[in-house]
Motif scaffolding. Structure first.
Motif, PDB file in Angstrom:
ATOM      1  N   UNK A  71       0.865  -1.281   0.039  1.00  0.00           N
ATOM      2  CA  UNK A  71       0.230  -0.004   0.195  1.00  0.00           C
ATOM      3  C   UNK A  71       0.901   1.406  -0.147  1.00  0.00           C
ATOM      4  N   UNK A  72       1.761   1.206   0.894  1.00  0.00           N
ATOM      5  CA  UNK A  72       2.738   2.635   1.135  1.00  0.00           C
ATOM      6  C   UNK A  72       3.528   2.832  -0.135  1.00  0.00           C
ATOM      7  N   UNK A  73       4.067   1.674  -0.889  1.00  0.00           N
ATOM      8  CA  UNK A  73       4.701   1.976  -2.047  1.00  0.00           C
ATOM      9  C   UNK A  73       3.659   2.520  -3.232  1.00  0.00           C
ATOM     10  N   UNK A  74       2.462   2.179  -3.289  1.00  0.00           N
ATOM     11  CA  UNK A  74       1.775   2.378  -4.292  1.00  0.00           C
ATOM     12  C   UNK A  74       1.276   3.913  -4.013  1.00  0.00           C
ATOM     13  N   UNK A  75       0.897   4.280  -2.930  1.00  0.00           N
ATOM     14  CA  UNK A  75       0.265   5.847  -2.732  1.00  0.00           C
ATOM     15  C   UNK A  75       1.322   6.856  -2.479  1.00  0.00           C
ATOM     16  N   UNK A 222      16.691  -4.143   0.071  1.00  0.00           N
ATOM     17  CA  UNK A 222      15.601  -4.197  -0.857  1.00  0.00           C
ATOM     18  C   UNK A 222      15.790  -2.946  -1.968  1.00  0.00           C
ATOM     19  N   UNK A 223      15.220  -3.611  -3.095  1.00  0.00           N
ATOM     20  CA  UNK A 223      15.366  -2.237  -4.148  1.00  0.00           C
ATOM     21  C   UNK A 223      14.341  -1.272  -3.915  1.00  0.00           C
ATOM     22  N   UNK A 224      14.467  -0.093  -4.324  1.00  0.00           N
ATOM     23  CA  UNK A 224      13.575   0.698  -4.041  1.00  0.00           C
ATOM     24  C   UNK A 224      12.249   0.699  -4.858  1.00  0.00           C
ATOM     25  N   UNK A 225      11.217   0.815  -4.673  1.00  0.00           N
ATOM     26  CA  UNK A 225       9.903   0.722  -5.072  1.00  0.00           C
ATOM     27  C   UNK A 225       9.256   1.788  -5.771  1.00  0.00           C
ATOM     28  N   UNK A 226       8.621   1.565  -6.789  1.00  0.00           N
ATOM     29  CA  UNK A 226       7.819   2.798  -7.711  1.00  0.00           C
ATOM     30  C   UNK A 226       7.995   4.135  -7.506  1.00  0.00           C
TER      31      UNK A 226
END
Length: 226
Positions: A71-75, A222-226
């Motif tokens: 959720x946090x990666x997407x918003x 972890x790779x950075x997301x979005x």
């Protein structure tokens, strides 16, 4: 807005009954007239609802920790700005000359705000479905890009620390703001010799997960997301 609005409406998948809503969503506070700030507030909430519902449906076996990470990666603002770039919203923004000269059309914060405002305009003009269609279409690649979540971020960070002989990560509640029905928690995480990082969430647990994820990204685990 003329041809520009028709092209943008087609990309958004919605023909507006009130084009003034879309116009306001694309107006920066530096320009005259009604701007997107109130729309940004609403759009952020609509985006959150749609994404949360989507994740609940598509990841039926995921626990709250995994859902919170996705959720946090997407918003987050960067994700909204990325979508705005794909929609070419920057070219449609109405802004003052000063902001234009300062490169406002390329600023992540402005693009993210405008994207949220456009979601609000869709919602106000046609209800939740136009907003949902746009979000699920434009965010689909971000969801795929986020990859498989191997485990919750707090567990991953703890394992990282233990493997290197560091003390367990420490989470400190920095602030609790907002009304009782919609609180926001700010948490600071410390791990190893890394610089402390802060993150926010709608619950203390969510804030801790987000902080742990940010720390893992900072550490390159972890790779950075979005």
């Amino acid at each position: 807005m003329g041809g520009v609005s028709a092209k943008l409406e087609k990309r958004l998948g919605h023909e507006f009954n009130e084009l003034g809503l879309l116009s306001q969503a694309l107006t920066h506070p530096s320009a005259e007239g009604a701007n997107y700030q109130r729309f940004e507030f609403l759009g952020d909430r609509v985006l959150g609802l749609v994404i949360a519902d989507w994740l609940m449906r598509d990841f039926a076996d995921a626990d709250e920790g995994e859902l919170a990470i996705r959720f946090n990666a997407l918003v987050r603002k960067e994700a909204c700005a990325e979508v705005a770039g794909r929609l070419d919203l920057g070219t449609h923004i109405v802004m003052g000359a000063g902001e234009e000269k300062a490169g406002g059309r390329q600023k992540t914060a402005i693009l993210g705000d405008v994207c949220e405002a456009v979601i609000a305009a869709l919602y106000l003009d046609g209800g939740i479905e136009p907003a949902r269609r746009m979000i699920e279409k434009e965010w689909a690649y971000l969801l795929e890009k986020s990859g498989k979540i191997r485990q919750d971020a707090k567990t991953a960070l703890q394992e990282w620390a233990q493997a290197r002989g560091h003390p367990l990560p420490n989470y400190e509640l920095i602030a609790r703001t907002g009304p009782d029905h919609a609180p926001e928690f700010t948490v600071e995480v410390r791990a190893g010799s890394a610089k402390p990082l802060q993150a926010r969430g709608n619950s203390k647990r969510q804030a801790e997960q987000t902080a742990a994820q940010a720390m893992l990204e900072e550490l390159g685990v972890w790779p950075e997301r979005g």
